[in-house]
Motif scaffolding. Structure first.
Motif, PDB file in Angstrom:
ATOM      1  N   CYS A  93       0.907  -1.277  -0.113  1.00  0.00           N
ATOM      2  CA  CYS A  93       0.131   0.202   0.018  1.00  0.00           C
ATOM      3  C   CYS A  93       0.892   1.369  -0.024  1.00  0.00           C
ATOM      4  N   SER A  94       2.169   1.212   0.190  1.00  0.00           N
ATOM      5  CA  SER A  94       2.997   2.592   0.218  1.00  0.00           C
ATOM      6  C   SER A  94       3.340   2.680  -1.044  1.00  0.00           C
ATOM      7  N   HIS A  95       3.030   1.966  -2.023  1.00  0.00           N
ATOM      8  CA  HIS A  95       3.265   2.296  -3.362  1.00  0.00           C
ATOM      9  C   HIS A  95       2.496   3.274  -4.074  1.00  0.00           C
ATOM     10  N   PHE A  96       1.140   3.050  -3.385  1.00  0.00           N
ATOM     11  CA  PHE A  96      -0.022   3.912  -4.126  1.00  0.00           C
ATOM     12  C   PHE A  96       0.154   5.215  -4.294  1.00  0.00           C
ATOM     13  N   ASN A  97       0.848   5.842  -3.104  1.00  0.00           N
ATOM     14  CA  ASN A  97       1.136   7.406  -3.420  1.00  0.00           C
ATOM     15  C   ASN A  97       2.113   7.835  -4.318  1.00  0.00           C
ATOM     16  N   GLN A  98       2.552   6.881  -5.108  1.00  0.00           N
ATOM     17  CA  GLN A  98       3.441   7.273  -6.202  1.00  0.00           C
ATOM     18  C   GLN A  98       2.928   7.192  -7.460  1.00  0.00           C
ATOM     19  N   CYS A  99       1.370   6.964  -7.635  1.00  0.00           N
ATOM     20  CA  CYS A  99       0.854   6.860  -9.117  1.00  0.00           C
ATOM     21  C   CYS A  99      -0.079   7.966  -9.228  1.00  0.00           C
ATOM     22  N   GLY A 100      -0.101   8.992  -8.532  1.00  0.00           N
ATOM     23  CA  GLY A 100      -0.885   9.966  -8.809  1.00  0.00           C
ATOM     24  C   GLY A 100      -0.597  11.234  -9.709  1.00  0.00           C
ATOM     25  N   HIS A 101      -1.214  12.014  -9.975  1.00  0.00           N
ATOM     26  CA  HIS A 101      -0.709  13.132 -10.898  1.00  0.00           C
ATOM     27  C   HIS A 101      -1.377  14.430 -10.567  1.00  0.00           C
ATOM     28  N   HIS A 102      -0.472  15.630 -10.938  1.00  0.00           N
ATOM     29  CA  HIS A 102      -0.950  16.854 -10.459  1.00  0.00           C
ATOM     30  C   HIS A 102      -2.235  17.359 -11.079  1.00  0.00           C
ATOM     31  N   LEU A 103      -2.416  16.771 -12.403  1.00  0.00           N
ATOM     32  CA  LEU A 103      -3.572  17.119 -13.132  1.00  0.00           C
ATOM     33  C   LEU A 103      -4.896  16.679 -12.280  1.00  0.00           C
ATOM     34  N   CYS A 134       5.303 -14.038  13.083  1.00  0.00           N
ATOM     35  CA  CYS A 134       6.031 -12.846  13.689  1.00  0.00           C
ATOM     36  C   CYS A 134       7.314 -12.554  12.553  1.00  0.00           C
ATOM     37  N   SER A 135       7.678 -13.591  11.812  1.00  0.00           N
ATOM     38  CA  SER A 135       8.621 -13.249  11.095  1.00  0.00           C
ATOM     39  C   SER A 135       8.382 -12.479   9.881  1.00  0.00           C
ATOM     40  N   SER A 136       7.030 -12.375   9.549  1.00  0.00           N
ATOM     41  CA  SER A 136       6.464 -11.494   8.292  1.00  0.00           C
ATOM     42  C   SER A 136       6.533  -9.987   8.939  1.00  0.00           C
ATOM     43  N   TYR A 137       6.678  -9.689  10.258  1.00  0.00           N
ATOM     44  CA  TYR A 137       6.688  -8.406  10.869  1.00  0.00           C
ATOM     45  C   TYR A 137       8.045  -7.724  10.626  1.00  0.00           C
ATOM     46  N   SER A 138       9.001  -8.695  10.168  1.00  0.00           N
ATOM     47  CA  SER A 138      10.446  -8.438   9.979  1.00  0.00           C
ATOM     48  C   SER A 138      10.775  -7.595   8.821  1.00  0.00           C
ATOM     49  N   LEU A 139       9.519  -7.592   8.131  1.00  0.00           N
ATOM     50  CA  LEU A 139       9.663  -6.931   6.735  1.00  0.00           C
ATOM     51  C   LEU A 139      10.140  -5.380   6.932  1.00  0.00           C
ATOM     52  N   PHE A 140       9.312  -4.852   7.572  1.00  0.00           N
ATOM     53  CA  PHE A 140       9.312  -3.299   8.023  1.00  0.00           C
ATOM     54  C   PHE A 140       9.189  -3.092   9.480  1.00  0.00           C
ATOM     55  N   ASN A 141       9.828  -2.094  10.264  1.00  0.00           N
ATOM     56  CA  ASN A 141       9.423  -1.830  11.383  1.00  0.00           C
ATOM     57  C   ASN A 141       8.370  -0.778  11.099  1.00  0.00           C
ATOM     58  N   ASP A 142       8.552   0.041  10.096  1.00  0.00           N
ATOM     59  CA  ASP A 142       7.203   0.898  10.006  1.00  0.00           C
ATOM     60  C   ASP A 142       7.404   1.371   8.433  1.00  0.00           C
ATOM     61  N   PHE A 143       6.513   1.722   7.720  1.00  0.00           N
ATOM     62  CA  PHE A 143       6.275   2.356   6.431  1.00  0.00           C
ATOM     63  C   PHE A 143       5.539   3.315   6.144  1.00  0.00           C
ATOM     64  N   ILE A 144       5.577   4.254   5.177  1.00  0.00           N
ATOM     65  CA  ILE A 144       4.594   5.312   4.990  1.00  0.00           C
ATOM     66  C   ILE A 144       3.578   5.013   3.892  1.00  0.00           C
ATOM     67  N   VAL A 145       2.523   5.533   4.172  1.00  0.00           N
ATOM     68  CA  VAL A 145       1.363   5.368   3.261  1.00  0.00           C
ATOM     69  C   VAL A 145       0.754   6.910   3.370  1.00  0.00           C
ATOM     70  N   PHE A 146       1.060   7.429   1.855  1.00  0.00           N
ATOM     71  CA  PHE A 146       0.448   8.906   1.981  1.00  0.00           C
ATOM     72  C   PHE A 146       0.751   9.654   3.250  1.00  0.00           C
ATOM     73  N   ASP A 147       1.952   9.781   3.573  1.00  0.00           N
ATOM     74  CA  ASP A 147       2.253  10.594   4.532  1.00  0.00           C
ATOM     75  C   ASP A 147       2.036  10.180   6.164  1.00  0.00           C
ATOM     76  N   HIS A 148       1.293   9.061   6.356  1.00  0.00           N
ATOM     77  CA  HIS A 148       1.016   8.237   7.397  1.00  0.00           C
ATOM     78  C   HIS A 148       2.035   7.306   7.845  1.00  0.00           C
ATOM     79  N   ILE A 149       2.536   7.387   8.814  1.00  0.00           N
ATOM     80  CA  ILE A 149       3.601   6.501   9.243  1.00  0.00           C
ATOM     81  C   ILE A 149       2.941   5.250  10.016  1.00  0.00           C
ATOM     82  N   ILE A 150       3.082   4.142   9.281  1.00  0.00           N
ATOM     83  CA  ILE A 150       2.282   3.058   9.799  1.00  0.00           C
ATOM     84  C   ILE A 150       3.268   1.952  10.435  1.00  0.00           C
TER      85      ILE A 150
END
Length: 1119
Positions: free
Chosen positions: A564-574, A677-693
């Protein structure tokens, strides 16, 4: 000629502009199709006739003749203008974009540009992208059903407001009409461009077939494997077509299919075109135009080429797709899962290889992304086939997981990649490029300047720049290379690029290397972003659910929320409006996934805790009764149990293993927990649209909620039957859960101490954070409704000797044994469970019951006020007292209510003592100063200071001369209707009432003193606590001398009790000695009275004889 046309700049700008216009058109289509988001002018009932009329007459709408159809617009013309202007402007953007595309394509044709992906990659790619973007804009525009209504309404309102139509309206209307059947019009437009488009597409004939291979050939070629040739592991990965190696297959298929649809004449004239076309058609059923807008390529082909001879050969492609395509892509995904895992493990172990082998990572990411995109669009539009499982992948989590891990690896070691490629550019690429330039015989000035600048820029690079963390920016170099491609690709160019393939090869490699230095993030975005999942939420959630059901996929589930952190990269200013909607959808999906993972993890954690709790329960003292009984049987040589009887296993038997391969239920749960629990090792946190998850916080929240529920459930409180678990049993269970919970930190980096503290702290409050009842509320209700209510009825006795409550031997079965819930160990466990906060809440509820009894006592005093006033002044006149005693009513009621108050206060005192013991154990260095502070208080200290200190001491469980909680409760009873003097009078008369009523206790058979309990069978010994504490509280509130009034009480009580000794033949004599003992208890419990004061008004010999009488039959045995 190529210099003046600025083809490179125009292609770059128009591609970005076209992407924005396309996203805008798609957003308008989705908005108009959604009933919740449709423009208000289209949903307004009054506008229906106007909309129908405009759609019917468009574009030639008579705004002046049949005005009756447009009266609704006339009335709201300003609102209509405001509501439709943004849509109208967006459609004008399409016209503007189309005009510029026409102009550029015609210019490119006039220049007779040469296109070849292997040589002028960027120029060819931008050209093909522009064609596809333009086609997608037109197709999407044609799918907007409300476009005529929106444009017609705007122009109608514009004419009504300004007196004339908008100048752009005729062209806009004409465009809508022309593109009613978009493919027919588009093929006409692109007829003149067939030669250029075909040339560009045929440059894919070596690239696309190589990329579109089945998994068996990938496997046999050991694609993406660094271990297949260990000797070449350190060699840099490079080839003649580096930029094509990570080019998306989906992009190529879009170019081929849409390109040949637009220029279909080349299919009949060129065999290579037809072969490339058929190969692309066999790749799937749908092509993505943008977002979730797809093109059914076989249906469009049939509709467009229906009349073309030989098309029947191409129809068979659809059947081939349905039969073979799903299985082929399933095998590809299976191969990529293993290949990417191996690639990641090698690179993680040796991150230095990321320098020479970075191309492998981007190839792997691009291949995996293509497979994800293919599955998503085909899952949403699944054809009717016999093998639907080919379009379902319950192992998608693993593929996404490895994509995320590789992305993370590239970001983590970007400095390694940067350092390697800076050296490569300066020490190899610059030299090779310089040699290549020197070998060119004819080099025009413009081209020479550009190429010289390339060499100088690259030669100036050094490792020190990396070490000093200088920022690199090669965008200008890459744009110059695009310009050079444009200059050298036109017809009759002085330096034709097609004649110098070595220059193209070197520059394409340099372009890749520069991107490794300054834009790794952009490359990752280009090759691995899967933001299409944001527009297929149903498919995305379905994939997650399928993966979560697969046991082996649990360790990869975290890839779904991280995507879901990828989704903020596909917007456009138009189209900023779309970004807001994407943000909400992305966060919703992310939260849903994280909550589901957290629920699964917390369920396993708590199941393990429950198993540990069962094992721990076997070790509790209560479980050893059977073992002790069996031992006694053996000692007494009683008959051995029959053979049929099953021997009970001893605790610990579950740990004995004969075969380690046999997994127990606990083993399986620990394995599941390890995977989750090993899946939690992927990221301690990540950003989705300026929200730190922070994924760990979701797990903490779930565990908090579930653990709170479990603790309350373990209390086993049944409001109907008033059953409840003993505090000691609950505390043992909670300690087991806590110990098991702390083991979670060995699996995952979460603060379990904070988790447990939060949960247990919430349990000390009346309600937890979710508004549910806690064990504080449950135990408060039980002690009030069960134990103290029965004690008020004398079915339970407060036992001073054993410091607990005990059941009276009677026919009434209470359903529980009071001593099992109220002895010192149990109340200490209660204090451990609910703490000072919980006991404060318990005290507040106890005080409420006390104040309700005090209110009733005051009513009784008021009823007998005259008699009590006379008795207060005549206590030394026995004859008058006897007469007045007969006039007094409700004496038994007063003593009953005072006994209830005494029982409540005695229970509170027991609980406070246990709290003190617990706090002494936990924080002795805090209790010491509090005790000193309490002892420092003297009678001369200001009352406000005294109460503040006593409140602190009371909260710590220390006993105080006056109870601050009782004082606060009494003070809150004061009303505006009664003055302080009246309250004082009532307090004095209440003590008189109690004193003169004491002899009536001798009439009650239960008033006898029990040597076993150290108190009276009807709890009247609690009167001592009630009289002392209630008097102290009332006179403190009224600012009167406590000691003086208690002395007065002693004299009154002594006078009335001494009269019992004169009535030798009356019934009162029976329990007279037991009642005498009350006088001693009152003085003993009071911090304000002493034995000297008692002896002045009540002979000590009577007390001594009373004790001798009640203990007379008590046999003492020693030794």
């Amino acid at each position: 000629m190529g210099y003046q046309q600025k083809l490179a700049e125009k292609l770059t700008i128009l591609n970005d502009r076209g992407k924005g216009v396309l996203i805008r058109m798609n957003y308008i289509k989705k908005t108009c199709a959604d009933p919740k988001q449709r423009p208000s002018v289209l949903t307004d009932k009054t506008m229906e006739s106007a909309v129908k009329y405009i759609n019917k007459k468009f574009p030639n709408i008579d705004f002046r003749g049949t005005i009756q159809h447009l009266t609704s617009i006339q009335r709201q013309k300003s609102e209509v203008l405001a509501a439709t202007s943004s849509y109208y402007d967006s459609f004008l953007d399409v016209i503007e974009f189309r005009d510029h595309v026409y102009e550029l394509l015609n210019t490119i044709d006039a220049c007779q540009c040469h296109f070849d992906l292997a040589i002028n990659f960027d120029f060819t790619k931008n050209y093909l992208d522009l064609i596809i973007t333009y086609t997608s804009v037109i197709i999407t525009l044609s799918r907007i059903d409300e476009k005529k209504a929106l444009v017609g309404m705007f122009n109608c309102a514009h004419e009504m407001t300004n007196g004339s139509s908008d100048p752009s309206y005729p062209r806009l209307g004409q465009m809508f009409v022309e593109y009613e059947h978009p493919w027919k019009k588009l093929t006409e437009e692109f007829g003149p461009h067939t030669k250029s488009v075909t040339m560009a597409l045929l440059s894919l004939k070596t690239v696309y077939p190589r990329r579109n291979l089945p998994a068996e050939q990938w496997r046999s070629a050991q694609l993406l494997s660094l271990l297949s040739n260990p000797a070449a592991m350190m060699d840099p990965a490079c080839c003649d077509t580096m930029t094509c190696e990570y080019l998306s297959t989906e992009v190529m298929e879009r170019w081929i299919i849409i390109g040949f649809l637009l220029c279909h004449s080349s299919l009949n004239t060129n065999q290579a075109s037809q072969e490339l076309w058929k190969m692309a058609l066999r790749s799937g059923l749908y092509l993505t135009l943008t977002r979730d807008e797809v093109l059914n390529i076989h249906k469009v082909s049939e509709d467009l080429f229906d009349s073309i001879k030989g098309y029947s050969k191409r129809v068979e492609c659809r059947d081939h797709v349905i039969v073979n395509c799903g299985a082929m892509h399933r095998e590809r995904r299976h191969f990529l899962r293993g290949a990417m895992k191996e690639l990641f493990k090698v690179l993680e172990d040796e991150p230095g290889l990321l320098g020479p082998k970075a191309l492998f990572v981007f190839m792997a990411l691009s291949f995996a992304r293509d497979e994800v995109l293919w599955l998503v669009k085909h899952s949403e539009n699944m054809p009717k086939i016999k093998t639907p499982e080919d379009y379902i992948d319950n192992q998608m989590a693993e593929l996404l997981f490895h994509m995320e891990k590789l992305r993370g690896l590239m970001k983590k070691y970007s400095h390694v990649i940067q350092r390697y490629h800076v050296q490569y550019l300066a020490q190899f690429d610059a030299l090779v490029l310089n040699d290549t330039i020197q070998s060119i015989y004819v080099c025009p000035e413009e081209e020479s300047v550009l190429m010289t600048s390339f060499v100088s820029t690259l030669s100036a690079l050094s490792v020190k720049q990396v070490e000093n963390k200088e920022e690199f920016d090669f965008r200008a170099l890459r744009l110059d290379w695009l310009r050079l491609q444009a200059y050298t690709s036109v017809s009759k160019a002085p330096l034709p690029i097609k004649d110098y393939p070595d220059l193209a090869k070197v520059m394409n490699m340099i372009q890749f290397h520069t991107r490794m230095v300054d834009s790794v993030e952009e490359m990752l975005q280009e090759t691995s972003e899967v933001s299409i999942l944001c527009f297929y939420p149903r498919v995305f959630e379905k994939m997650f659910n399928q993966s979560s059901e697969e046991v082996t996929m649990r360790q990869y589930l975290m890839s779904f929320p991280s995507v879901c952190s990828h989704f903020n990269q596909c917007g456009h200013h138009l189209c900023p409006e779309e970004i807001e909607a994407m943000e909400k959808r992305s966060l919703h999906l992310c939260v849903v996934f994280l909550e589901q993972i957290a629920k699964q993890t917390s369920s396993v954690v708590l199941e393990i805790c429950a198993e540990q709790c069962k094992l721990n329960d076997q070790l509790l003292p209560k479980q050893c009764a059977e073992t002790i009984s069996a031992a006694r049987h053996r000692k007494q040589k009683k008959p051995v149990p029959k053979k049929g009887e099953v021997q009970k296993e001893k605790p610990g038997a579950e740990s004995l293993r004969k075969d380690r391969t046999i997994a127990t239920n606990v083993d399986k749960m620990h394995l599941t927990l390890t995977e989750l629990c090993s899946s939690y090792s992927l990221f301690n946190d990540f950003i989705v649209f300026d929200h730190i998850i922070v994924p760990g916080e979701f797990l903490i929240s779930q565990l908090e909620a579930r653990l709170s529920e479990i603790i309350v459930k373990m209390a086993n409180y049944n409001q109907t039957t008033q059953e409840i678990a003993r505090p000691s049993d609950l505390l043992a269970a909670i300690r087991t859960y806590t110990a098991s919970m702390h083991s979670l930190s060995s699996y995952i980096n979460v603060d379990t101490t904070r988790l447990v503290k939060n949960v247990l702290l919430q349990q000390t409050q009346p309600l937890d954070s979710h508004g549910s009842q806690t064990i504080t509320t449950i135990y408060t209700n039980w002690f009030l409704e069960s134990l103290l209510r029965q004690a008020s009825s004398s079915l339970i006795v407060q036992c001073p000797l054993m410091h607990c409550f005990v059941n009276q031997s009677s026919d009434n079965d209470l359903g529980f044994r009071a001593e099992e819930f109220s002895d010192i160990s149990e109340l200490q466990c209660l204090a451990e469970l609910i703490g000072p906060y919980g006991l404060k809440f318990l005290s507040e509820n106890l005080m409420w019951h006390i104040t309700s009894q005090v209110s009733e006592l005051k009513k009784l005093v008021i009823e007998n006020m005259d008699v009590l006033v006379q008795m207060r002044s005549s206590f030394d006149k026995p004859e008058e007292m006897v007469t007045l005693q007969k006039k007094l009513t409700g004496g038994e009621n007063v003593l009953k209510r005072m006994t209830i108050i005494g029982v409540i206060l005695s229970f509170r005192s027991m609980a406070q003592d246990c709290l003190k013991d617990v706090l002494h154990k936990h924080c002795p260095y805090l209790m010491g100063p509090i005790t000193c502070l309490r002892d420092f208080i003297s009678p001369d200290t200001d009352i406000k200071v005294t109460l503040s200190v006593f409140e602190l001491a009371s909260a710590a469980g220390l006993t105080c001369d006056i109870d601050p909680a009782l004082i606060a409760a009494i003070a809150n009873m004061q009303t505006d209707n009664t003055s302080m003097d009246e309250e004082y009078k009532l307090s004095c008369l209440l003590l008189v009432y109690i004193a003169v009523s004491l002899p009536t206790l001798a009439l009650d058979n239960n008033s006898s003193y029990s040597r076993e309990y150290g108190g009276h069978n009807n709890n009247i010994h609690c009167l001592a606590t009630a009289i002392n504490q209630l008097a102290a509280a009332m006179f403190t509130v009224q600012n009167k001398n406590i000691e003086q009034h208690l002395k007065e009480f002693l004299m009154l009580a002594s006078s009335t009790l001494l009269q019992l000794g004169q009535n030798v033949e009356r019934m009162e004599v029976k329990n007279r000695e037991s009642i005498y003992l009350l006088m001693h208890m009152i003085v003993e419990k009071s911090p304000f009275l002493s034995q000297d004061m008692l002896e002045r008004c009540f002979p000590y010999v009577l007390l001594r004889n009373a004790y001798r009488e009640v203990y007379r039959t008590f046999i003492v045995t020693l030794g």
